[in-house]
Design a protein around this motif. Structure first.
Motif, PDB file in Angstrom:
ATOM      1  N   PRO A 146      50.286  41.150  39.544  1.00  0.00           N
ATOM      2  CA  PRO A 146      51.358  41.177  40.551  1.00  0.00           C
ATOM      3  C   PRO A 146      52.755  41.032  39.950  1.00  0.00           C
ATOM      4  O   PRO A 146      53.713  41.635  40.447  1.00  0.00           O
ATOM      5  CB  PRO A 146      51.021  39.983  41.450  1.00  0.00           C
ATOM      6  N   GLY A 178      55.070  43.251  48.567  1.00  0.00           N
ATOM      7  CA  GLY A 178      53.616  43.219  48.587  1.00  0.00           C
ATOM      8  C   GLY A 178      52.994  42.218  47.624  1.00  0.00           C
ATOM      9  O   GLY A 178      52.141  41.408  48.022  1.00  0.00           O
ATOM     10  N   LEU A 182      50.516  39.054  48.509  1.00  0.00           N
ATOM     11  CA  LEU A 182      49.165  38.970  47.957  1.00  0.00           C
ATOM     12  C   LEU A 182      48.957  37.675  47.175  1.00  0.00           C
ATOM     13  O   LEU A 182      47.900  37.047  47.264  1.00  0.00           O
ATOM     14  CB  LEU A 182      48.887  40.179  47.066  1.00  0.00           C
ATOM     15  N   THR A 185      48.312  34.827  49.466  1.00  0.00           N
ATOM     16  CA  THR A 185      47.095  34.853  50.285  1.00  0.00           C
ATOM     17  C   THR A 185      45.808  35.027  49.492  1.00  0.00           C
ATOM     18  O   THR A 185      44.725  34.876  50.058  1.00  0.00           O
ATOM     19  CB  THR A 185      47.185  35.988  51.322  1.00  0.00           C
ATOM     20  N   MET A 186      45.910  35.379  48.190  1.00  0.00           N
ATOM     21  CA  MET A 186      44.712  35.633  47.395  1.00  0.00           C
ATOM     22  C   MET A 186      44.827  34.967  46.034  1.00  0.00           C
ATOM     23  O   MET A 186      45.896  34.501  45.639  1.00  0.00           O
ATOM     24  CB  MET A 186      44.513  37.144  47.191  1.00  0.00           C
ATOM     25  N   LEU A 191      42.606  39.032  43.926  1.00  0.00           N
ATOM     26  CA  LEU A 191      44.026  39.348  43.797  1.00  0.00           C
ATOM     27  C   LEU A 191      44.227  40.522  42.850  1.00  0.00           C
ATOM     28  O   LEU A 191      45.002  41.445  43.146  1.00  0.00           O
ATOM     29  CB  LEU A 191      44.784  38.127  43.293  1.00  0.00           C
ATOM     30  N   THR A 194      42.823  43.856  44.569  1.00  0.00           N
ATOM     31  CA  THR A 194      43.667  44.342  45.669  1.00  0.00           C
ATOM     32  C   THR A 194      45.003  44.848  45.153  1.00  0.00           C
ATOM     33  O   THR A 194      45.475  45.915  45.566  1.00  0.00           O
ATOM     34  CB  THR A 194      43.891  43.220  46.699  1.00  0.00           C
ATOM     35  N   THR A 195      45.621  44.100  44.256  1.00  0.00           N
ATOM     36  CA  THR A 195      46.919  44.514  43.709  1.00  0.00           C
ATOM     37  C   THR A 195      46.787  45.812  42.930  1.00  0.00           C
ATOM     38  O   THR A 195      47.603  46.731  43.089  1.00  0.00           O
ATOM     39  CB  THR A 195      47.488  43.414  42.791  1.00  0.00           C
TER      40      THR A 195
END
Length: 233
Positions: A146, A178, A182, A185-186, A191, A194-195
């Motif tokens: 991220p 974003g 993320l 929340t993750m 993480l 999703t990222t």
């Protein structure tokens, strides 16, 4: 001898041939407007779409691979295969349709824009190296991906401001906000997965859209002039 009627008929034909000779070699599309301009900003808009598009596709490939490794197992293998096909397809498409559409612009204003683009890119690359070191030192190694993704967002927002690429605006905000959402929340592999998938798909789509813009600015064949009258003299 050529009659007056034949001479009159030949004149519009010659006029059409002359018009054909002056027909622009570039066929432009109506969207987006900035890409069809003739100034330095428009020229750099095209160049950013092409060169930047290749960089975006490369980053997308790396992030999709990172997500695949985080998933692991057969599902990870499938994602790597699908991602590989998609990325290779985008690169092949770009090489085929964008050749010659974004030459390096010249002139004082173009050089100023080039310096701004180069400086912004260097700042982004430095941030992409520094932020992961910081988050690892803080004990959050799962924030590495991220922290890299978030550096792309401000760059895209700045490029939109500089050379007017409207689609970079929502993508830039998504890549800026974003990763923060993320991270909040993750954690862990969820993480990273999703990222990686979200950022990879978003950047690959953005690059493809830019290549599609350039596909409408390809050299077009000159129309052949109509043959002149060949009646017996």
């Amino acid at each position: 001898m050529t009659t007056k009627s034949e001479a009159a008929n030949a004149m519009p034909v010659k006029s059409e041939a002359a018009n054909a000779m002056t027909t622009p070699l570039i066929a432009v599309t109506a969207e987006p407007a900035a890409i069809n301009g003739a100034g330095p900003a428009a020229a750099w808009s095209r160049r950013v779409r092409r060169i930047g598009g290749f960089i975006q596709a490369a980053f997308a490939a790396l992030w999709l691979i990172r997500a695949s490794l985080a998933i692991g197992g057969p599902a990870g293998d499938v994602l790597i295969a699908v991602s590989g096909v998609a990325v290779i397809g985008v690169f092949t498409y770009a090489i085929r349709v964008t050749a010659g559409t974004a030459p390096r612009p010249a002139g004082p204003q173009a050089r100023r824009i080039e310096r701004s683009v180069t400086l912004a890119t260097i700042i982004e690359l430095v941030a992409a190296f520094v932020l992961p070191v910081i988050v690892i030192a803080m004990g959050h190694s799962d924030w590495v991906l991220p922290s890299i993704v978030i550096t792309i967002g401000p760059l895209l927002l700045y490029l939109d401001h500089l050379v007017h690429i409207p689609r970079y605006r929502p993508v830039g905000w998504a890549l800026t906000a974003g990763p923060v959402i993320l991270v909040a929340t993750m954690s862990g592999s969820a993480l990273a997965v999703t990222t990686g998938i979200a950022a990879g798909v978003l950047l690959l789509g953005t690059a493809t859209a830019g290549f599609h813009d350039l596909a409408g600015i390809r050299p077009a064949r000159l129309p052949r002039p109509a043959p002149l009258s060949t009646k017996a003299q």
